[in-house]
Design a protein around this motif. Structure first.
Motif, PDB file in Angstrom:
ATOM      1  N   GLN A 172       0.863 -13.895  -3.714  1.00 57.30           N
ATOM      2  CA  GLN A 172       1.427 -12.817  -4.528  1.00 57.30           C
ATOM      3  C   GLN A 172       0.328 -11.936  -5.104  1.00 57.30           C
ATOM      4  OE1 GLN A 172       5.092 -12.425  -5.250  1.00 57.30           O
ATOM      5  NE2 GLN A 172       4.113 -10.440  -5.487  1.00 57.30           N
ATOM      6  N   LEU A 173      -0.763 -12.554  -5.541  1.00 55.85           N
ATOM      7  CA  LEU A 173      -1.887 -11.788  -6.090  1.00 55.85           C
ATOM      8  C   LEU A 173      -2.517 -10.909  -5.028  1.00 55.85           C
ATOM      9  CD1 LEU A 173      -3.974 -11.140  -8.299  1.00 55.85           C
ATOM     10  CD2 LEU A 173      -5.217 -13.197  -7.600  1.00 55.85           C
ATOM     11  N   LEU A 178      -3.444  -5.398  -2.936  1.00 54.80           N
ATOM     12  CA  LEU A 178      -3.455  -4.432  -1.839  1.00 54.80           C
ATOM     13  C   LEU A 178      -2.401  -3.351  -2.051  1.00 54.80           C
ATOM     14  CD1 LEU A 178      -3.896  -6.838   1.208  1.00 54.80           C
ATOM     15  CD2 LEU A 178      -5.626  -5.354   0.180  1.00 54.80           C
ATOM     16  N   TRP A 179      -1.253  -3.735  -2.611  1.00 53.86           N
ATOM     17  CA  TRP A 179      -0.171  -2.777  -2.826  1.00 53.86           C
ATOM     18  C   TRP A 179      -0.545  -1.754  -3.895  1.00 53.86           C
ATOM     19  CZ3 TRP A 179       3.860  -1.880   0.158  1.00 53.86           C
ATOM     20  CH2 TRP A 179       4.920  -1.131  -0.342  1.00 53.86           C
ATOM     21  N   ALA A 235       5.330   1.788  -6.754  1.00 56.59           N
ATOM     22  CA  ALA A 235       5.009   1.183  -8.044  1.00 56.59           C
ATOM     23  C   ALA A 235       5.615  -0.205  -8.202  1.00 56.59           C
ATOM     24  CB  ALA A 235       5.475   2.081  -9.189  1.00 56.59           C
ATOM     25  N   THR A 236       6.489  -0.595  -7.274  1.00 57.36           N
ATOM     26  CA  THR A 236       7.133  -1.903  -7.335  1.00 57.36           C
ATOM     27  C   THR A 236       6.528  -2.807  -6.273  1.00 57.36           C
ATOM     28  OG1 THR A 236       9.191  -0.854  -8.043  1.00 57.36           O
ATOM     29  CG2 THR A 236       9.325  -3.128  -7.265  1.00 57.36           C
ATOM     30  N   ALA A 237       5.818  -3.820  -6.700  1.00 54.95           N
ATOM     31  CA  ALA A 237       5.170  -4.726  -5.763  1.00 54.95           C
ATOM     32  C   ALA A 237       6.217  -5.531  -5.000  1.00 54.95           C
ATOM     33  CB  ALA A 237       4.218  -5.670  -6.501  1.00 54.95           C
ATOM     34  N   PRO A 238       5.984  -5.814  -3.722  1.00 53.21           N
ATOM     35  CA  PRO A 238       6.948  -6.609  -2.949  1.00 53.21           C
ATOM     36  C   PRO A 238       7.038  -8.037  -3.471  1.00 53.21           C
ATOM     37  CG  PRO A 238       4.922  -6.283  -1.704  1.00 53.21           C
ATOM     38  CD  PRO A 238       4.818  -5.411  -2.922  1.00 53.21           C
ATOM     39  N   THR A 270       6.408  -7.572   3.435  1.00 50.47           N
ATOM     40  CA  THR A 270       5.508  -6.543   2.901  1.00 50.47           C
ATOM     41  C   THR A 270       5.357  -5.410   3.910  1.00 50.47           C
ATOM     42  OG1 THR A 270       4.281  -8.163   1.601  1.00 50.47           O
ATOM     43  CG2 THR A 270       3.176  -6.082   2.066  1.00 50.47           C
ATOM     44  N   ASP A 271       5.441  -4.193   3.432  1.00 51.83           N
ATOM     45  CA  ASP A 271       5.288  -3.008   4.281  1.00 51.83           C
ATOM     46  C   ASP A 271       3.798  -2.766   4.500  1.00 51.83           C
ATOM     47  OD1 ASP A 271       5.336  -0.583   5.565  1.00 51.83           O
ATOM     48  OD2 ASP A 271       6.806   0.335   4.228  1.00 51.83           O
ATOM     49  N   TRP A 272       3.257  -3.341   5.559  1.00 53.75           N
ATOM     50  CA  TRP A 272       1.815  -3.249   5.802  1.00 53.75           C
ATOM     51  C   TRP A 272       1.388  -1.853   6.233  1.00 53.75           C
ATOM     52  CZ3 TRP A 272      -0.924  -6.837   3.683  1.00 53.75           C
ATOM     53  CH2 TRP A 272      -0.362  -8.098   3.492  1.00 53.75           C
ATOM     54  N   THR A 273       2.322  -1.071   6.756  1.00 55.01           N
ATOM     55  CA  THR A 273       1.990   0.326   7.055  1.00 55.01           C
ATOM     56  C   THR A 273       1.665   1.078   5.776  1.00 55.01           C
ATOM     57  OG1 THR A 273       3.444   0.309   8.998  1.00 55.01           O
ATOM     58  CG2 THR A 273       2.837   2.456   8.094  1.00 55.01           C
ATOM     59  N   GLN A 274       2.472   0.846   4.737  1.00 54.49           N
ATOM     60  CA  GLN A 274       2.206   1.472   3.455  1.00 54.49           C
ATOM     61  C   GLN A 274       0.914   0.949   2.836  1.00 54.49           C
ATOM     62  OE1 GLN A 274       3.663   3.975   1.826  1.00 54.49           O
ATOM     63  NE2 GLN A 274       5.042   4.287   3.557  1.00 54.49           N
ATOM     64  N   VAL A 275       0.631  -0.323   3.050  1.00 52.45           N
ATOM     65  CA  VAL A 275      -0.638  -0.881   2.554  1.00 52.45           C
ATOM     66  C   VAL A 275      -1.814  -0.169   3.217  1.00 52.45           C
ATOM     67  CG1 VAL A 275      -2.100  -2.936   2.516  1.00 52.45           C
ATOM     68  CG2 VAL A 275       0.334  -3.130   1.972  1.00 52.45           C
ATOM     69  N   GLY A 276      -1.698   0.064   4.541  1.00 49.36           N
ATOM     70  CA  GLY A 276      -2.759   0.782   5.245  1.00 49.36           C
ATOM     71  C   GLY A 276      -2.906   2.211   4.765  1.00 49.36           C
ATOM     72  N   ILE A 277      -1.779   2.887   4.551  1.00 45.24           N
ATOM     73  CA  ILE A 277      -1.827   4.264   4.026  1.00 45.24           C
ATOM     74  C   ILE A 277      -2.479   4.274   2.650  1.00 45.24           C
ATOM     75  CG2 ILE A 277      -0.403   6.179   3.213  1.00 45.24           C
ATOM     76  CD1 ILE A 277       1.608   5.461   5.403  1.00 45.24           C
ATOM     77  N   GLY A 278      -2.124   3.286   1.830  1.00 44.43           N
ATOM     78  CA  GLY A 278      -2.722   3.202   0.495  1.00 44.43           C
ATOM     79  C   GLY A 278      -4.215   2.966   0.545  1.00 44.43           C
TER      80      GLY A 278
END
Length: 299
Positions: A172-173, A178-179, A235-238, A270-278
């Protein structure tokens, strides 16, 4: 690489008060209060022991989980204040000329701060979380001994709770860091530009972007735009789908061995595409802040 590692280590040395010493002191205070409560009669050890002996290991599971959540909130707040303050520290303490004389670019200095905020600094707090959980579980077992009851949990029962909660908290951490990386990078970049006003500035920028969309494209109000919806989503973590089943089910029948299931489910949803964009966004804003810092200081 050695220089970059040294820069990351420097962040722990300079901020160990908030990420290591302070949490250790909090753990010591909590344990002192717990021991005093058991030894001076504020807590009836017999009653406590009876409850622990009757209720299943789920009690300790939930207690450990809530402890981890509390530490997570502490870490989240501390990290954002670190990004707001740490990225401007060199300018404030007159160390800028020293770092300008070193063969280290402004981009590398700021990236070291960002990497420290998702690795060594939360890692130090996580070690304290593991310590606090171990002490809490040991206190529960000792309470049974003081009450004269048998050690109902046993070593294997306590270990099952401990490592499952540790796995849940670790995954979770990691996903939360990453999020929220782009938010931390934005606050850090603002810190390099405007100093301690970084957090208000970082909050203002998304609001301005949403307002600009509302003015140009229309909508009910500035907080009913695609920009604001996206920011609310980010803003909402998975969280694992197990959380909802825990909320709606009987808490005393929760599976205390579900750590691996929770971790696998959280990684899957987890949306890893969004993690990559971030991550790309984080590197970009840090680069822009480093260029601003370099040009301002050169002048």
């Amino acid at each position: 690489m050695k220089a970059f590692t040294a820069l990351v280590h420097r962040e722990l040395i300079e901020h160990r008060g908030a990420f290591l010493i302070g949490p250790l002191i909090l753990v010591g205070i909590i344990m002192l209060i717990t021991v005093l409560a058991l030894t001076v009669g504020r807590v009836n050890a017999r009653v406590t022991g009876d409850m622990l002996n009757v209720l299943p290991l789920a009690v300790l599971f939930w207690a450990s989980l809530f402890l981890g959540v509390a530490w997570g909130l502490y870490l989240l707040a501390t990290l954002f204040f670190y990004c707001a303050d740490g990225f401007a520290a060199d300018k404030r303490n007159n160390a800028m000329l020293f770092w300008k004389s070193m063969p280290v670019s402004d981009f590398k200095v700021l990236m070291a701060k960002l990497v420290a905020s998702i690795t060594i600094l939360p890692g130090a707090v996580f070690l304290v979380v593991l310590l606090s959980m171990a002490l809490m579980l040991a206190t529960a077992q000792i309470t049974l001994m003081f009450s004269g009851l048998s050690a109902a949990f046993g070593v294997m029962g306590l270990w099952t709770v401990y490592w499952n909660i540790a796995l849940i908290e670790a995954v979770q951490l990691a996903t939360a860091l990453l999020w929220y990386l782009p938010f931390m990078a934005l606050v850090g970049a603002m810190g390099a530009v405007v100093g301690r006003w970084a957090i208000p500035g970082a909050l203002l920028l998304p609001a301005l972007a949403s307002t600009l969309e509302w003015v140009t494209l229309g909508g009910l109000h500035p907080f009913a735009t695609h920009t604001w919806k996206y920011l609310s989503y980010r803003a909402t973590a998975p969280e694992s789908t197990l959380v909802e089943s825990w909320r709606t089910g009987n808490p005393l029948t929760v599976d205390v061995s579900s750590g691996a299931h929770y971790a696998a489910d959280l990684i899957a949803i987890t949306d890893w595409t969004q993690v990559g964009i971030g991550a790309v966004f984080a590197v970009a804003v840090i680069y822009i802040a480093s260029e601003y810092r370099r040009r301002v200081n050169d002048n």
